[in-house]
Design a protein around this motif. Structure first.
Motif, short mmCIF file in Angstrom:
data_model
loop_
_atom_site.label_atom_id
_atom_site.label_comp_id
_atom_site.label_asym_id
_atom_site.label_seq_id
_atom_site.Cartn_x
_atom_site.Cartn_y
_atom_site.Cartn_z
N GLU A 179 0.83 -1.21 0.00
CA GLU A 179 0.00 0.00 0.00
C GLU A 179 0.87 1.26 0.00
O GLU A 179 0.54 2.26 -0.66
CB GLU A 179 -0.94 0.00 1.21
N ASP A 243 -6.92 -3.25 -3.48
CA ASP A 243 -6.12 -4.11 -2.62
C ASP A 243 -6.68 -5.52 -2.63
O ASP A 243 -7.89 -5.71 -2.76
CB ASP A 243 -6.14 -3.53 -1.20
N ARG A 362 5.34 -4.93 8.73
CA ARG A 362 4.28 -4.66 9.70
C ARG A 362 4.57 -5.37 11.02
O ARG A 362 4.39 -4.80 12.10
CB ARG A 362 2.91 -5.11 9.16
MG LIG Z 1 -2.12 -3.75 2.37
#
Ligand SMILES: [Mg+2]
Ligand SMILES: Nc1ncnc2c1ncn2[C@@H]1O[C@H](COP(=O)(O)OP(=O)(O)OP(=O)(O)O)[C@@H](O)[C@H]1O
Length: 453
Positions: A179, A243, A362
């Motif tokens: 993203e 996405d 992440r």
């Molecule tokens: Mg994503």
């Protein structure tokens, strides 16, 4: 090093001057003021960071001065001087934002200690800010922090593709920054002032996804009480980010293909053609080639979406980014949580490097956020890192350590026994032969066993 500036505010000359003289003696640059308004003038002019103020003063009192000072300069810290025995007032002042208090008649060492702590704290905050700045200058492109050469190629590709209207398919494992890349493409393009609209194709069932993408006319299905615009219309002039595009149903795939080919569509339940100018960037962590083979994804749509492919490497294949990202996240979360933590112990860095990070950046970000909150002082140690996920990496690391420990212990015992192998083997609870082998392995100057004892 820069001299720390301190302001002493008290209406009693004797307090002001004695505190000033003491602090000058121990190396600070000191200003004094006898009233709140004068103090504020000095704060504004000198941009100083530490104020020691009396609580009870004619005109503006210490609390009011503190509040005004913090408005002038948010990072200013205030120490309150209170009369002996008025602890409750001091505590009330701390609730209002004072850093600490000193009681009158005061002991100058306590004042010095407090100023020293504060000065150290402020330096650290400044240092973190400048480190962050350095990080950002060298290793940042949009919001992407990286120094890996594979990611540099991704950045070059983003710059080139941003200038065109070509569709881009970003692939990579979960948490690799897909993203982030999509947003960077948008920000680098001439569409930057127009909307960036993101839709997750996995989050909605088919009918709702269709209406989310293309909008619907009033009464087109139960619950469609009003006409509604879809994301394609909202993204007009800008970028639409699809996405998890691999999760799209067969029907929606057909509709999407038609929009991409004809650059127009109609809302669900309508036949009015709507023209839009939208650049489509999509992302997936699925292997779409496999999905095509399995008949789950249309090959023609794949080629439409994938004019420019961008593949993000998993974090474990760009380990040079791990310390960089870890430091970046640490600065960020230390600031957010007002913690003074600023670095990693060597063991913690090694652990971060030996772990595989299946959740990629992440997962790293989450681990560092947690560590920043748990850290007890300026250092992140192994104990602050997630125990469960990292246990495997930890055990391989400890495997190495165990060997180190064994080596040290064996050489120690041999030293203590003056190189007596029988005695050392007895103490260690192993046979002479085993000891000899191990000692040979660990040290190049092991004597011949036969002559040893
Ligand atoms: Mg994503
Ligand atoms: N190179 C990077 N520099 C700074 N932050 C990053 C970087 N890569 C990822 N991140 C951060 O990691 C988190 C995950 O990134 P992002 O959402 O872009 O990943 P993703 O590939 O879309 O993940 P998913 O497949 O799970 O949706 C975000 O908070 C993002 O800001």
């Amino acid at each position: 090093m820069k001299k720390v500036k301190v302001l002493v505010v008290d209406d009693e000359a004797i307090v002001r001057e004695s505190l000033r003289d003491w602090l000058i003696d121990v190396g600070y640059q000191v200003f004094t003021a006898e009233t709140g308004p004068k103090a504020l003038e000095i704060i504004e002019r000198e941009r100083l960071g530490i104020v020691i103020t009396d609580l009870v003063m004619p005109g503006m009192d210490g609390i009011e001065l503190m509040k005004k000072a913090k408005e002038l300069q948010t990072n200013i810290e205030v120490i309150i001087i209170t009369a002996y025995g008025s602890i409750p007032t001091a505590i009330a002042a701390m609730k209002e934002g004072a850093y600490d208090y000193i009681e009158k008649p005061f002991c100058p060492e306590r004042a010095e200690l407090l100023v020293k702590k504060l000065a150290g704290h402020q330096e650290l905050v400044e240092e973190n800010l400048s480190l962050r700045k350095r990080l950002e200058d060298h290793y940042r492109f949009e919001n992407i922090i990286t120094k890996s050469s594979r990611m540099q190629r991704v950045i070059e590709l983003i710059k080139v593709v941003a200038k065109s209207n070509a569709t881009v398919l970003v692939t990579g494992e979960s948490g690799t920054g897909k993203e982030l890349v999509a947003r960077a493409i948008h920000s680098q393009s001439y569409r930057q002032s127009k909307p960036f609209v993101a839709v997750s194709c996995a989050a909605l069932p088919e009918s709702l996804l269709e209406s989310a993408l293309f909008g619907h006319e009033k009464g087109s299905f139960t619950g469609a009480y009003t006409q509604k615009k879809g994301k394609f219309e909202f993204a007009n002039g800008g970028t639409l980010f699809l996405d998890e595009v691999g999760e799209m149903s067969a029907n929606t795939q057909v509709h999407l293909l038609r929009v991409l080919e004809e650059k127009e569509f109609s809302r669900v339940g309508g036949n009015e053609p709507i023209k839009v100018d939208v650049r489509v960037v999509s992302a997936t962590n699925k292997d779409l080639r496999k999905a095509i083979e399995n008949g789950e994804f249309r090959e023609d749509l794949y080629y439409r979406l994938n004019v420019v492919p961008i593949e993000l490497p998993p974090l474990k294949e760009r380990k040079e980014d791990i310390p960089l990202l870890a430091q970046y996240f640490l600065n960020k979360f230390a600031l957010e949580n007002q913690k003074e933590v600023s670095e990693f112990s060597p063991e913690a860095t090694q652990l971060l490097l030996s772990y595989d990070w299946p959740g990629n950046v992440r997962e790293l970000e989450n681990a560092i956020e947690r560590a920043a909150i748990l850290a007890k002082d300026s250092l992140i140690t192994i104990a602050d890192l997630p125990q469960e996920n990292m246990s495997l990496a930890r055990s391989t690391m400890q495997g190495k350590n165990l060997r180190e420990v064994e080596k040290e212990h064996i050489l120690d015992v041999l030293g203590e026994t003056g190189g007596n192998y029988s005695e050392a083997a007895r103490l260690l609870g192993i046979t002479r032969m085993t000891l000899y082998k191990k000692a040979r392995e660990y040290s190049s100057n092991v004597k011949n066993i036969d002559s040893s004892d």
